[in-house]
Design a protein around this motif. Structure first.
Motif, PDB file in Angstrom:
ATOM      1  N   UNK A  78       3.973  -3.092   5.019  1.00  0.00           N
ATOM      2  CA  UNK A  78       2.825  -4.009   5.012  1.00  0.00           C
ATOM      3  C   UNK A  78       3.250  -5.444   5.344  1.00  0.00           C
ATOM      4  N   UNK A  79       4.173  -5.572   6.277  1.00  0.00           N
ATOM      5  CA  UNK A  79       4.699  -6.850   6.753  1.00  0.00           C
ATOM      6  C   UNK A  79       5.516  -7.629   5.741  1.00  0.00           C
ATOM      7  N   UNK A  80       4.951  -7.890   4.578  1.00  0.00           N
ATOM      8  CA  UNK A  80       5.611  -8.831   3.678  1.00  0.00           C
ATOM      9  C   UNK A  80       6.109  -8.207   2.384  1.00  0.00           C
ATOM     10  N   UNK A 118      -3.721  12.250   1.820  1.00  0.00           N
ATOM     11  CA  UNK A 118      -5.083  12.166   1.274  1.00  0.00           C
ATOM     12  C   UNK A 118      -5.269  12.944  -0.025  1.00  0.00           C
ATOM     13  N   UNK A 129       1.343   2.154  14.269  1.00  0.00           N
ATOM     14  CA  UNK A 129      -0.041   2.337  13.815  1.00  0.00           C
ATOM     15  C   UNK A 129      -0.990   2.512  14.990  1.00  0.00           C
ATOM     16  N   UNK A 139      -5.398   4.783   6.514  1.00  0.00           N
ATOM     17  CA  UNK A 139      -4.737   5.323   5.327  1.00  0.00           C
ATOM     18  C   UNK A 139      -3.305   5.738   5.607  1.00  0.00           C
ATOM     19  N   UNK A 168       0.815  -1.218   0.000  1.00  0.00           N
ATOM     20  CA  UNK A 168       0.000   0.000   0.000  1.00  0.00           C
ATOM     21  C   UNK A 168       0.850   1.270   0.000  1.00  0.00           C
ATOM     22  N   UNK A 185       5.680  -1.792  13.005  1.00  0.00           N
ATOM     23  CA  UNK A 185       4.502  -1.298  12.286  1.00  0.00           C
ATOM     24  C   UNK A 185       3.284  -1.270  13.217  1.00  0.00           C
ATOM     25  N   UNK A 189       0.056  10.529  -2.157  1.00  0.00           N
ATOM     26  CA  UNK A 189      -1.033  11.346  -1.616  1.00  0.00           C
ATOM     27  C   UNK A 189      -0.564  12.337  -0.549  1.00  0.00           C
ATOM     28  N   UNK A 232       0.915   4.549  -3.040  1.00  0.00           N
ATOM     29  CA  UNK A 232      -0.229   5.455  -3.069  1.00  0.00           C
ATOM     30  C   UNK A 232      -0.160   6.453  -1.911  1.00  0.00           C
ATOM     31  N   UNK A 233       0.135   5.945  -0.723  1.00  0.00           N
ATOM     32  CA  UNK A 233       0.182   6.832   0.452  1.00  0.00           C
ATOM     33  C   UNK A 233       1.299   7.857   0.311  1.00  0.00           C
ATOM     34  N   UNK A 266      -1.490  -2.330  -4.400  1.00  0.00           N
ATOM     35  CA  UNK A 266      -2.410  -1.282  -4.831  1.00  0.00           C
ATOM     36  C   UNK A 266      -2.668  -1.331  -6.330  1.00  0.00           C
TER      37      UNK A 266
END
Lengths: 155, 604
Positions: free
Chosen positions: B180-182, B207, B151, B158, B98, B147, B105, B101-102, B290
Motif C-alpha cells: 500500500x505504498x507507505x 474473499x 494492479x 480487493x 490492507x 504495485x 481471506x 485481511x487479504x 484495516x
C-alpha cells in the motif's frame, strides 16, 4: 416517507473498512467482503469513499432482471424477492456503481436496505464519515459540496 | 481448531514452483494463538540455525491472527518471521495497511515461502492457490511502480501487493517489503531475503469469510472496544490527532531525541518538524490500516519549497529521527522527500540513517575517504549516499551492509549505536532508560516496539533517567500484554488500553477457547523463550544484551539531559531481574530441554 440516502464524505473516510464488517455481520453474522452491501473505494491509497446503493432514478438493476425479482418499494429502496431471484448476476453487471453483492450460500443478490432507517455502517463508522441524508435535494447539495472540494484539490 | 482461524497454512516452494496446503495440530493454535505466537513457533520449527540468510534455506513466514478480517479494532496487521540478513538472528517485522485481511481471506493462517526461484518471479495467491508469474519486466522498478503495474495487469479489486524495490533486488541488508505504498515490514531486512529468492512481489487476493465462535458477543465486544478507543485520551486526542510524532515535544524537552549520529543532546529547530508543524504545513487527511478506528496515519502534501507538491503518508516519528535529527536537518520538506525515496526504493529509513551517520563519523575521523566531503547538516550529502546505497555503488556497497561489518572494515569497533547489530530507533538510550531496556532484550535487537517504553519514561513515571524497579515491572508487564496482543496482530497503539482480560474475552468469543490470564502470561513467556533460544543457538548470550561501548563511555554533551550516560551496574541488575523473570539462567539461556519437551508434546 422522505427518501433516504447513505452518503460518505471522502474527506473523512480513512479506509478502515469497519463499515464492510458491520454490514456483513448485521446481514449474515459473518465478517465478509462478499456479503457486505457497502464497499470502500481506494484511489491510489490517497482518497477513499464508502459506496452503496443510491437507488438510481433509472434503475438498470430492475430493468435488466430477467426474473423480475427486483422492485422499488415506497421508500425508494430496491428490494430483492429472494424466492424469485435466481442468482444470475445480471443486475450486478448492470449496476453502475458495482454495489450489488451476492450471498454465496443462498445464491441470491443483496442490496443495501438502509437497515430499516438505522444503518449499522453509520453506527460503526469511527470518523462519522457515513451519514443518512434525507431527501433528493439534500443529497444533491451534498454531492455538489463534494464536487467542489475535489475540484479545489485538483486546482 | 475452530472459528476465527482458517485452519490451514500454505507452503510455497520457489525452487520447484510448487505449493501445498498443510494443517497444524489443534494444540499449536491453543498454545501460540496466531500472529506473532504462531509465527514464532513456525520460525523455531522451520528455520535452521547457522544458515545463510540469503540462501535457499531461509524462509519467509507470514502469519495473521484470529481477529484479522474482523472489526476488532486495529486487527489489520500481518507478522513476518525470517532469519535476518542484517543481524544474523531471529527477525520479525510487521506491517499494516490492507495486507493482513487479504492474506487471511485467501484462506490461510500462515504462508511459508521457501527456496530460490530460478528466475525473477512474482506470486498471485488466491483461494484457489498460487500462480507463479515472471517478474522479468518488473525487476528494477520501484515499489510504487511495481504495485501500480501489477494492479493494472490484474484488474482485480480487493487485492494487496507486497513488493520490494531496487534496494531489495540489490540485497541491501536492510531492504524492506512494502505494501500500500507507505506500509512496510521495515526493519531487519526482509526485502533482501525476498530479493535473494528472486521474488519481486506477492499479490494476495482473497474473499473468504471470517467467522466467530459467538458472533453476536464478539461483534458487541469489538464495538465496545472501538467506542472505548474513541474516548481514550491517549488514542484519540494524541495518536489520532498527531500520529506517531505525538510525543516529539515531550521528547525534545527531556533531551530524548538522538542528534547528529547520537553525538549531541539537543536538536536545534525541532519545533520546525514537530507534530504541530506537521499539522500546520503538511497534513491533508487521516488514513487508517484495516479495522482501525484511530487512523493515526495522515496523507501529507508538501506545500512549499523545493519539494512542493510531493504527497506521502507520514512522516512518522522514525522519519523525524532518521532524516531530521540524526543529520541535524530540521526541514520537513527534506524529511518527506527522503521518506518518499526510501519507500520507493524499499529500504529501512532508520538503518540507512545509521549507515550514513556512521560514514560521516568515519570521514570525520579520517577512516573513510570516498573522494568527496561527507558532513552533517548537508542534504546533498545524504541524497548522494542514499542513492549510492540503493545501487551499491562505490562506498554505497559498504553502507548497504550491517553496522558491525562497517565497524570492522573501517576499524571503528564499538562506534555504531546498535544492539545485536540493529541500529536504535529514534530514542536516545542514555536518556530513556526504559527504552534502553527494551533495546537490550528485544529478540530482534535495538528496537523499542515490544513495550513502547517511551510512554513509561515520558509520562507514566515522568522520569526518563530513573532506573527504578517500578520501571522494570512496567516493562515486563507491558512486554507480556504486547506479546499477546501481537498474537492477534493488533497495533501497538491500542495495546495501551488493553489488558489480559480483554484478550481472554476476545479469544473466548472469537475462537471458543477459554484462557486464564495466567495461561496467557505463560504463552507470552514461551514466545520470548523460544525466540531467545533460537538466538542462543546462533551464539547470543548475556554479552550481546548490553548497550554499545559509547553509551557507557560518552555522556550526552549538552541539552536538557546533559551528562546522561548508561550505567553498566544498573543494566546488569535489570538483566538479572529480566532473566529471572523469564526463567532463564544468569547468561540469559532459556531451559532448552523443557521447551523442546513442550514442543514435542504439541504434536500428539
Amino acid at each position: 416517507m422522505t427518501e433516504q440516502f447513505l452518503f460518505c464524505d471522502s474527506n473523512k473516510c480513512t479506509n478502515c473498512r469497519l463499515c464492510i464488517y458491520a454490514c456483513s455481520f448485521i446481514k449474515s453474522k459473518k465478517f465478509s467482503i462478499l456479503r457486505s452491501r457497502i464497499r470502500v473505494l481506494d484511489r491510489d491509497h490517497k482518497t477513499f469513499v464508502a459506496i452503496t446503493c443510491n437507488h438510481c432514478e433509472d434503475t438498470p438493476c430492475i430493468t435488466y432482471c430477467p426474473s423480475k425479482a427486483l422492485s422499488r418499494n415506497e421508500d425508494g429502496i430496491i428490494v430483492v424477492d429472494e424466492e424469485a431471484c435466481t442468482g444470475c448476476g445480471w443486475c450486478i453487471i448492470h449496476c453502475p456503481l458495482g454495489v450489488i453483492s451476492m450471498d454465496p450460500d443462498k445464491r441470491v443478490v443483496a442490496i443495501c436496505d438502509l437497515c430499516d432507517g438505522d444503518p449499522e455502517c453509520v453506527k460503526i463508522c469511527p470518523m462519522d464519515a457515513i451519514e443518512i441524508i434525507e431527501g433528493k435535494e439534500r443529497y444533491a447539495s451534498k454531492m455538489h459540496e463534494i464536487g467542489l472540494k475535489i475540484a479545489g484539490e485538483l486546482l | 481448531m475452530g472459528k476465527g482461524y482458517m485452519n490451514r497454512i500454505l507452503r510455497i516452494d520457489l525452487s520447484k514452483n510448487k505449493f501445498s496446503t498443510e494443517k497444524l495440530p489443534k494444540k499449536i493454535y491453543r498454545e501460540f494463538i496466531g500472529g506473532k505466537g504462531l509465527g514464532a513457533y513456525l520460525f523455531y520449527k522451520e528455520i535452521k540455525n547457522r544458515i545463510d540468510p540469503l540462501g535457499p534455506e531461509n524462509k519467509l513466514i507470514f502469519t495473521v491472527g484470529p481477529a484479522t478480517g474482523t472489526p476488532y479494532p486495529t486487527s489489520g496487521r500481518y507478522c513476518l518471521f525470517y532469519k535476518s540478513p542484517l543481524t544474523g538472528i531471529c527477525a520479525n517485522s510487521n506491517s499494516g495497511g490492507t495486507a493482513a485481511e487479504r492474506m487471511k481471506r485467501c484462506g490461510y493462517d500462515a504462508f511459508i515461502i521457501e527456496g530460490i526461484a530460478e528466475r525473477e518471479t512474482y506470486l498471485i495467491i488466491t483461494e484457489d492457490g498460487v500462480e507463479f508469474r515472471s517478474a522479468a519486466d518488473l525487476w528494477g522498478k520501484d515499489a510504487f511502480e511495481t504495485e501500480e503495474i501489477i494492479k493494472k495487469d490484474l484488474g482485480r479489486e480487493e487485492s494487496t501487493v507486497l513488493t520490494i524495490g531496487p534496494a531489495g533486488e540489490n540485497l541491501v541488508k536492510y531492504a524492506m517489503i512494502v505494501n500500500d505504498k507507505w506500509r512496510c515490514a521495515g526493519r531487519c531486512g526482509p526485502g533482501a531475503v525476498m530479493g535473494s529468492k528472486k521474488l519481486k512481489a506477492i499479490v494476495f487476493n482473497g474473499y473468504k469469510d471470517v467467522e466467530a465462535h459467538d458472533p453476536d458477543r464478539f461483534y458487541e465486544l469489538s464495538k465496545e472496544k472501538i467506542e472505548e478507543s474513541l474516548k481514550n485520551i491517549t488514542l484519540w486526542d494524541s495518536y489520532h490527532k498527531y500520529g506517531t510524532p505525538v510525543h516529539y515535544d515531550n521528547l525534545a524537552a527531556e533531551g530524548g531525541i538522538p542528534v547528529r549520529g547520537f553525538s549531541e543532546g539537543y536538536f536545534d529547530g525541532w519545533e520546525k518538524v514537530g507534530p504541530d508543524a506537521i499539522e500546520e504545513h503538511l497534513s491533508v487527511r487521516h488514513q487508517a490500516c484495516g479495522s482501525c478506528p484511530i487512523s493515526c496515519a495522515r496523507l501529507s502534501r508538501v506545500r512549499e519549497g523545493k519539494y512542493a507538491g510531493l504527497e506521502i503518508e507520514g512522516p512518522e516519528h522514525e522519519l523525524l529521527f532518521s532524516f531530521g535529527s540524526n543529520f541535524n536537518i530540521p526541514d520537513l520538506g527534506f524529511i518527506a522527500a527522503c521518506n518518499d525515496y526510501a519507500d520507493r526504493m524499499g529500504m529501512d529509513c532508520e538503518s540507512v540513517s545509521h549507515a550514513i551517520a556512521f560514514a560521516i563519523d568515519a570521514y570525520n575521523l579520517g577512516k573513510l575517504d570516498p573522494g568527496f566531503e561527507l558532513k552533517y547538516e548537508d542534504q546533498e550529502c545524504v541524497w548522494k549516499l542514499m542513492k549510492m546505497v540503493t545501487t551499491r555503488t562505490g562506498i554505497g556497497d559498504l553502507l548497504a551492509e550491517d553496522l558491525r561489518t562497517m565497524e570492522k572494515k573501517l576499524g571503528m569497533e564499538g562506534h555504531a549505536m546498535q544492539i545485536k547489530n540493529l541500529g536504535f530507533g529514534g530514542y536516545e538510550p542514555r536518556v530513556m532508560k526504559g527504552v534502553a531496556l527494551s533495546y537490550m532484550v528485544n529478540e530482534r535487537g535495538g528496537c523499542y516496539q515490544k513495550a513502547s517504553m517511551y510512554l513509561v519514561d515520558l509520562f507514566e513515571m515522568a522520569d526518563p533517567l530513573s532506573h527504578d524497579d517500578e520501571k522494570f515491572d512496567l516493562f515486563v508487564e507491558r512486554e507480556d500484554i504486547f506479546t499477546i496482543a501481537d498474537c492477534f496482530m493488533l497495533c501497538k497503539f491500542i495495546q495501551d488500553s488493553l489488558d489480559m482480560e480483554d484478550c481472554a474475552d476476545a479469544l473466548k468469543f472469537l475462537t471458543g477457547e477459554e484462557y486464564e490470564v495466567e495461561e496467557l502470561m505463560e504463552i507470552s513467556n514461551r514466545i520470548q523463550s523460544i525466540l531467545r533460544l533460537w538466538n542462543v543457538h546462533e551464539g547470543m548470550s548475556r554479552k550481546d544484551d548490553y548497550l554499545p561501548k559509547r553509551c557507557y563511555e560518552e555522556p550526552i554533551p549538552n541539552g536538557p539531559a546533559e551528562g546522561a550516560i548508561a550505567d553498566r551496574e544498573e543494566d546488569d541488575r535489570w538483566l538479572d531481574m529480566y532473566y529471572e523473570h523469564r526463567g532463564w539462567d544468569k547468561d540469559g539461556r532459556p531451559d532448552e530441554k523443557n521447551l523442546e519437551e513442550f514442543l514435542e508434546g504439541l504434536n500428539d
